[in-house]
Design an enzyme around this catalytic site. Sequence first.
Site, short mmCIF file in Angstrom:
data_model
loop_
_atom_site.label_atom_id
_atom_site.label_comp_id
_atom_site.label_asym_id
_atom_site.label_seq_id
_atom_site.Cartn_x
_atom_site.Cartn_y
_atom_site.Cartn_z
CB SER A 1 -3.51 26.98 -42.21
OG SER A 1 -3.50 28.13 -42.99
CB THR B 1 -8.83 26.26 -34.93
OG1 THR B 1 -9.43 27.15 -35.85
CG2 THR B 1 -8.48 24.97 -35.63
CG ASN C 1 -12.24 31.21 -39.66
OD1 ASN C 1 -11.05 30.98 -39.50
ND2 ASN C 1 -12.66 32.26 -40.36
O1 DON Z 1 -8.94 26.50 -41.72
C1 DON Z 1 -8.18 27.39 -41.37
O2 DON Z 1 -7.03 27.52 -41.77
C2 DON Z 1 -8.66 28.42 -40.36
N1 DON Z 1 -10.09 28.52 -40.42
C3 DON Z 1 -8.17 28.00 -39.03
C4 DON Z 1 -8.44 29.08 -38.04
C5 DON Z 1 -7.61 28.99 -36.85
O3 DON Z 1 -6.74 28.16 -36.67
C6 DON Z 1 -7.92 30.03 -35.87
N2 DON Z 1 -7.00 30.11 -34.84
N3 DON Z 1 -6.43 29.43 -34.13
#
Ligand code: DON
Length: 581
Positions: free
Chosen positions: A464, A392, A412
């Site tokens: 998140s 992300t 993701n």
């Molecule tokens: O939307 C979300 O909360 C997750 N798909 C975000 C994933 C994420 O931040 C991965 N790591 N850093």
Amino acid sequence: MIFSPRWSVLPSRVFLASLLFTCGAALAADGAPRTTPATTTAVAQPAQRPGHSAVASANFLATDAGLEILAKGGNAFDAAVAVAATLSVVEPESSGIGGGFMAVLHRAKDGHNVFIDARETAPAAVDPKDYLNPDGTPNRDSALKGPLSAGIPGEPAGLVLIAERYGKLSLAQSLAPAIRLARDGFKPDPRLREAIAGQQKDLLRWAASAAKFLPDGKPPVEGKLWRDPDQAKTLEAIAAHGNDGFYRGPTAKKLVDAVRAAGGNWTLADLESYQAKERQPISVDYRGYRIITAPPPSSGGVAIAEILNILSGFELEKLDQAHRVHLIVEAMRRAFRDHNDYLGDPDFVKMPLDMLLSPFYADGLRQSILPGKATPSSMLPHRTARDPGMHTTHFSIIDKDGNMAAVTSTVNYILGSTFVAEGTGVLLNDEMDDFALVPGKPNVYGLLGSAANAPEGGKRMLSSMSPSLVIGADRSAVIGSPGGSTIITQVLEGILHFIDGESAQQIVAHKRFHHQFLPDVVDVEPGMFDKATSADLTAMGYTLNDRKPWGFMNVVTWDHRTNKLDAASDPRRPSGSGRVQ
Ligand code: DON
């Protein structure tokens, strides 16, 4: 300017309540969607303009793309389109046009604040059984790899929306730097090369994934140009035809054919019906600053607002570090207890947002905090537990006119589903895992969601992501980070550090801690606490868990007193770049 002076005494309930309700903090109790067009909220905004611009992103090529578009006369929103599209090419392990994003925009000329929801949706034919093994155990492979793990992408529609409704340049102009890099090639940074090497086994499962990421049968090597001609063509189709270049016509057909041939269930109708949405952001006032952040389908803004509302009843600055951390952790514990129990896609579920965002609710939670003592999570009813990931991406922009863009974008997990749709260059996300796919079973971040986040056709999975603006009379900031559930606590701590007067560089470099209700531990970045503070926290009943540094925060600040912009990228990741021009 409609700022109240900074106050240092405890604000009264009435004052907080009036702030919250006048600035539109509370969304409707019925969870009614805040769809297009969001209302213009009369928010505080700085009177002057910076006269120069700043971009901070996870990759210097993306930061340069944003600055290039600003130099061509684009505004922060055009630059956001350029940065996001460029990250799709140069940082595909984190985000891309096969994924989705969430953004908070501030338009300087009228103070309009808006949340752009370009989150993926479940395909209509989503079937929870696809995420179970024959023996009924969760099938982590279909949830995380291949086409069943992919939601209908939102990023292209979100970029089109921003360009059309908020940009000054054409979509084609803003996409040009990304197209150029995909077509002519660039040198992948170590992080991308490592991501590809780490996911090699899965990339080899699909011919188009191997062709894109393992061009000579192995990950790209240092110093060699790497090209992505298929993605260049898909970006060109979007540049020429807008949404129709992706969600209809030849690209859509290639996406659906590839997904279905590999066992997925997308249809042309899923793509055609996808819509990016404008929603009203959550606003909360804390110590004289207004924080404008992400509403559902993100859980981030609700949690941040709940934590700040709890903390607003304390004078944190008068406490030593151990007691300050104690109160912040207890506020985090209570907010995380709530957030996955209640939240989901506002177009599908009713949420008690009036309650969660109410200062009176926060008063009650504050009363339940034991002075100088941890409250075991087992004393509170619960459902959640998850670990952060490191993919992300977040970028922050302020332009010369004072427009601001906070954008968090994702596929993701690292390299998303690892599935590239043949002939498109589009790496699909694995965002379906952000739904509570199997009741009672955790996702990749250890998340146990509730029925509010159960998968349904057309529904957005809970996120998140917490892109945020902090607007004050003296200074403002654009802030955000990746990091799974730690996004929320990182952004919260960044906001607190900013309000304490820290610079952009200090904020991104600051050591961090995290608590998310379950597991009932406090994750601590090594070096955050000295021995005495650790001992005090342990004596209060906290279990401290050393964990390696996390986050990739990108922050831009604007000092209204000197009219100076500052941009900083997280020193934990050397590929990042914050620049002012
Ligand atoms: O939307 C979300 O909360 C997750 N798909 C975000 C994933 C994420 O931040 C991965 N790591 N850093």
